[in-house]
Design a protein around this motif. Sequence first.
Motif, mmCIF file in Angstrom:
data_model
loop_
_atom_site.group_PDB
_atom_site.id
_atom_site.type_symbol
_atom_site.label_atom_id
_atom_site.label_comp_id
_atom_site.label_asym_id
_atom_site.label_seq_id
_atom_site.Cartn_x
_atom_site.Cartn_y
_atom_site.Cartn_z
ATOM 1 N N ALA A 197 67.375 95.124 113.441
ATOM 2 C CA ALA A 197 67.347 93.718 113.851
ATOM 3 C C ALA A 197 67.253 92.789 112.644
ATOM 4 C CB ALA A 197 66.177 93.484 114.798
ATOM 5 N N LEU A 198 66.462 93.173 111.662
ATOM 6 C CA LEU A 198 66.294 92.337 110.474
ATOM 7 C C LEU A 198 67.493 92.411 109.539
ATOM 8 C CD1 LEU A 198 62.546 93.138 109.687
ATOM 9 C CD2 LEU A 198 63.481 91.113 110.841
ATOM 10 N N ALA A 199 68.165 93.580 109.503
ATOM 11 C CA ALA A 199 69.275 93.771 108.568
ATOM 12 C C ALA A 199 70.595 93.229 109.090
ATOM 13 C CB ALA A 199 69.433 95.262 108.256
ATOM 14 N N ALA A 200 70.777 93.165 110.405
ATOM 15 C CA ALA A 200 72.082 92.839 110.989
ATOM 16 C C ALA A 200 72.703 91.540 110.469
ATOM 17 C CB ALA A 200 71.965 92.799 112.517
ATOM 18 N N PRO A 201 71.938 90.455 110.270
ATOM 19 C CA PRO A 201 72.578 89.198 109.819
ATOM 20 C C PRO A 201 72.849 89.138 108.324
ATOM 21 C CG PRO A 201 70.492 88.802 111.006
ATOM 22 C CD PRO A 201 70.530 90.238 110.619
ATOM 23 N N LEU A 202 72.481 90.159 107.561
ATOM 24 C CA LEU A 202 72.516 90.035 106.104
ATOM 25 C C LEU A 202 73.927 89.878 105.547
ATOM 26 C CD1 LEU A 202 69.753 92.588 104.992
ATOM 27 C CD2 LEU A 202 69.598 90.086 105.266
ATOM 28 N N GLY A 203 74.924 90.484 106.180
ATOM 29 C CA GLY A 203 76.291 90.335 105.694
ATOM 30 C C GLY A 203 76.764 88.894 105.798
ATOM 31 N N TRP A 204 76.614 88.313 106.969
ATOM 32 C CA TRP A 204 77.032 86.927 107.183
ATOM 33 C C TRP A 204 76.225 85.979 106.304
ATOM 34 C CZ3 TRP A 204 75.229 82.194 108.856
ATOM 35 C CH2 TRP A 204 76.178 81.277 109.312
ATOM 36 N N LEU A 205 74.913 86.150 106.294
ATOM 37 C CA LEU A 205 74.068 85.282 105.480
ATOM 38 C C LEU A 205 74.359 85.455 103.992
ATOM 39 C CD1 LEU A 205 70.638 85.701 107.318
ATOM 40 C CD2 LEU A 205 72.121 83.680 107.339
ATOM 41 N N GLY A 206 74.660 86.690 103.594
ATOM 42 C CA GLY A 206 74.945 86.949 102.185
ATOM 43 C C GLY A 206 76.181 86.200 101.710
ATOM 44 N N TYR A 207 77.255 86.231 102.513
ATOM 45 C CA TYR A 207 78.467 85.530 102.076
ATOM 46 C C TYR A 207 78.271 84.023 102.100
ATOM 47 C CZ TYR A 207 83.179 83.848 101.587
ATOM 48 O OH TYR A 207 84.289 83.177 101.146
#
Length: 394
Positions: A236-246
Amino acid sequence: MPPVLTVRPTVPASRRPQDPPRDALPERVRGNLRHAAPALLGYLVVRLLGLLVLTRWAHLRGHGVWPTLATSWDSSWYLGIAEHGYAQELGERTYGNNLAFFPLYPALIRVFSALTPGSPASVALVVAGVCSLIAAWGVFAVGDRLHGRRTGTVLAVLWGALPVAVVQWMGYTESLFTALTAWALYAVLTGRWAWAAGLAVAAGLTRPTGIALAAAVTAAGLLAARRGCRPALAAALAAPLGWLGYVGWVGLRLGRWDGYFAVQRLWTNEWDGGAETARTLRELLVYDRRPQLFLVVVSVVLIGAAALFLLCLGDRQPLPLLVFTGVLLLVVLGSGGVYFPRARFLLPGFPLLLPLAHALARARLHAAALVLAAAALSSAWLGGYMLLVWHGPP
């Protein structure tokens, strides 16, 4: 009550079964592939029919199929990023900044172009084609998991027969994104949280709508975490990291916290809660006496998608599917940007087709075959029309 996700209890290491032999995994993959074979074959037949119609139509109009599929419209943007990288500054030109395009697909083009003798455009087509088969397999897997093999097969064929499905074999990101989405949702449904998180991160690096998949994995993960599943909380915590990272990287590159959103404004993409969508629908379907056919098709797809979502709610689909399609619709219908590509933006929303697929799977064989054949033929014709008659991006 709607169904809830079940979380497998943690088994002590001393009681876990021994790891399977090394040859067990390939055999399992082959078995799963055989199980999905009718769905993949049906999907291939539908898309090959579309390619055949497009090839003939292009020949009659004096166009080449390869450049139409590989280098037109958004395809050229991805190829440019793969070859030259991203812009350094925001600029002021409308529709002119390539930072609006997410990095995973051009990165794959760049890597495989370096490893193979093919041109970047050919590599882009191959990547999209392979991803479309992986996506069809994942679409089948979700349908099979929820309603059985026949529903999964119909679901995969329907996904390949959507009005704008020709994009699945173009140098676009829809096939890659759908593949990541389908298998991430399947991973959530089967409690494979590490896979769900990794695929959600990759999807977040593929398209702006990756935020919809991140929301689905996060919501399902938090629900499972309340029942004591620690891997679900990590997912749950890791899932948004790709979108947020870009999005964060674009901000750093442009030296402003809202850099990505400033780029989107240059592409006239701002969220307005659906006001522009409603206005355009009213103008096309009520006031315009001779609306363009492609825009009518887009409008029908948008209205149909909203209606199918209501059916999905009534069917009480699992939470991750409802969250994904709900957020996807919220982003696509709520955008104030350009109107004509919105049917394409909804291509990854295959769970919306589940009520229709389940109904066809239970119908008589000849009736289901007639509906699927009509969908395949209309998709083939619309694909040719969209790329060779409509004077704009798909």
